[in-house]
Write a protein that holds these residues in place. Structure first.
Motif, mmCIF file in Angstrom:
data_model
loop_
_atom_site.group_PDB
_atom_site.id
_atom_site.type_symbol
_atom_site.label_atom_id
_atom_site.label_comp_id
_atom_site.label_asym_id
_atom_site.label_seq_id
_atom_site.Cartn_x
_atom_site.Cartn_y
_atom_site.Cartn_z
ATOM 1 N N CYS A 1 4.937 4.239 12.291
ATOM 2 C CA CYS A 1 6.391 4.004 12.323
ATOM 3 C C CYS A 1 6.953 4.027 10.899
ATOM 4 C CB CYS A 1 6.709 2.681 12.996
ATOM 5 S SG CYS A 1 6.260 2.624 14.720
ATOM 6 N N PRO A 2 7.185 5.197 10.324
ATOM 7 C CA PRO A 2 7.630 5.246 8.927
ATOM 8 C C PRO A 2 9.127 4.999 8.723
ATOM 9 C CG PRO A 2 7.354 7.450 9.740
ATOM 10 C CD PRO A 2 6.906 6.524 10.836
ATOM 11 N N PHE A 3 9.934 5.195 9.759
ATOM 12 C CA PHE A 3 11.375 5.025 9.604
ATOM 13 C C PHE A 3 11.701 3.547 9.411
ATOM 14 C CE2 PHE A 3 11.242 9.174 11.532
ATOM 15 C CZ PHE A 3 12.281 9.847 10.924
ATOM 16 N N GLY A 4 12.528 3.253 8.435
ATOM 17 C CA GLY A 4 12.940 1.885 8.169
ATOM 18 C C GLY A 4 12.018 1.138 7.227
ATOM 19 N N LYS A 5 10.986 1.786 6.718
ATOM 20 C CA LYS A 5 10.061 1.153 5.780
ATOM 21 C C LYS A 5 10.163 1.830 4.428
ATOM 22 C CE LYS A 5 6.805 -0.275 9.290
ATOM 23 N NZ LYS A 5 5.484 -0.107 9.845
ATOM 24 N N GLU A 6 9.952 1.068 3.383
ATOM 25 C CA GLU A 6 9.976 1.592 2.017
ATOM 26 C C GLU A 6 8.599 1.434 1.392
ATOM 27 O OE1 GLU A 6 12.479 3.190 0.530
ATOM 28 O OE2 GLU A 6 13.568 3.005 2.421
ATOM 29 N N VAL A 7 8.258 2.369 0.523
ATOM 30 C CA VAL A 7 6.995 2.333 -0.201
ATOM 31 C C VAL A 7 7.325 2.162 -1.675
ATOM 32 C CG1 VAL A 7 4.957 3.666 -0.830
ATOM 33 C CG2 VAL A 7 5.838 3.796 1.477
ATOM 34 N N SER A 8 6.694 1.176 -2.310
ATOM 35 C CA SER A 8 6.961 0.943 -3.727
ATOM 36 C C SER A 8 5.696 0.432 -4.403
ATOM 37 C CB SER A 8 8.093 -0.067 -3.896
ATOM 38 O OG SER A 8 7.714 -1.314 -3.349
ATOM 39 N N PHE A 9 5.627 0.648 -5.713
ATOM 40 C CA PHE A 9 4.524 0.116 -6.494
ATOM 41 C C PHE A 9 4.711 -1.386 -6.659
ATOM 42 C CE2 PHE A 9 4.180 4.511 -8.081
ATOM 43 C CZ PHE A 9 2.825 4.697 -7.904
ATOM 44 N N HIS A 49 7.632 12.377 5.545
ATOM 45 C CA HIS A 49 6.415 13.019 5.043
ATOM 46 C C HIS A 49 6.292 12.827 3.543
ATOM 47 C CE1 HIS A 49 4.340 14.952 8.331
ATOM 48 N NE2 HIS A 49 5.487 15.372 8.820
ATOM 49 N N PHE A 50 7.400 12.885 2.819
ATOM 50 C CA PHE A 50 7.347 12.661 1.375
ATOM 51 C C PHE A 50 6.976 11.214 1.068
ATOM 52 C CE2 PHE A 50 10.547 16.314 0.991
ATOM 53 C CZ PHE A 50 9.519 17.243 0.914
ATOM 54 N N LYS A 51 7.418 10.279 1.916
ATOM 55 C CA LYS A 51 7.034 8.871 1.762
ATOM 56 C C LYS A 51 5.528 8.713 1.989
ATOM 57 C CE LYS A 51 9.753 6.129 3.949
ATOM 58 N NZ LYS A 51 10.387 5.332 5.006
ATOM 59 N N LEU A 52 5.015 9.375 3.021
ATOM 60 C CA LEU A 52 3.583 9.324 3.284
ATOM 61 C C LEU A 52 2.791 10.027 2.184
ATOM 62 C CD1 LEU A 52 3.604 9.917 7.110
ATOM 63 C CD2 LEU A 52 2.570 7.966 5.962
ATOM 64 N N ASN A 64 3.044 -1.105 -2.062
ATOM 65 C CA ASN A 64 3.504 -2.073 -1.059
ATOM 66 C C ASN A 64 4.371 -1.356 -0.031
ATOM 67 O OD1 ASN A 64 2.296 -4.249 -2.370
ATOM 68 N ND2 ASN A 64 4.086 -4.570 -3.654
ATOM 69 N N ILE A 65 4.212 -1.758 1.217
ATOM 70 C CA ILE A 65 5.072 -1.249 2.281
ATOM 71 C C ILE A 65 6.014 -2.364 2.654
ATOM 72 C CG2 ILE A 65 5.170 -0.346 4.616
ATOM 73 C CD1 ILE A 65 2.281 0.600 4.226
ATOM 74 N N GLY A 66 7.300 -2.086 2.559
ATOM 75 C CA GLY A 66 8.267 -3.146 2.858
ATOM 76 C C GLY A 66 9.410 -2.695 3.701
#
Length: 121
Positions: free
Chosen positions: A50-58, A105-108, A119-121
């Motif tokens: 479920c990638p929609f609505g999640k952010e990826v950050s260092f 896909h770019f987030k993944l 971190n996934i937030g």
């Protein structure tokens, strides 16, 4: 929007990608040395489901251990998963309807290139 996007994502192949990440993580956890890599693959499996609505950050202070593990991750050949997500992201970006899926896909891709310290937030 994120609920509809996640439903479409799962129907159009997100469940398969998530299952493959989960199984790869399971195989990596067979050995003690592979456990940190297996845990990162499970983190990718959750994001791929479920990638929609999640952010990826260092993380703010990843430490030198995560840098070393990211180097081993890239040397071990897991950069190929980032390349696959880049290719699928570019293919999805061709159409206007596919742009939201290209962003995921770019987030993944970002997560699968250097997962340690992310971190996934």
């Amino acid at each position: 929007m994120s609920i509809l996007g996640n439903i479409l994502w799962i129907i159009l192949g997100g469940l398969i990608v998530s299952a493959m990440y989960f199984l790869a993580g399971l195989f990596m956890c067979i050995t003690i040395i592979g456990i940190p890599f297996g845990l990162q693959l499970w983190k990718l499996a959750v994001l791929a489901l479920c990638p929609f609505g999640k952010e990826v950050s260092f993380s703010k202070d990843p430490g030198c251990l995560s840098v070393g593990f990211n180097v081993l991750w890239i040397i071990g050949g897991w950069w190929e998963t980032a390349l696959v997500h880049l290719i699928f992201g570019l293919l999805c970006a061709i159409t206007i309807i596919g742009i939201p899926f290209a962003k995921q896909h770019f987030k993944l891709m970002k997560m699968s290139l250097m997962p340690f310290g992310m971190n996934i937030g």
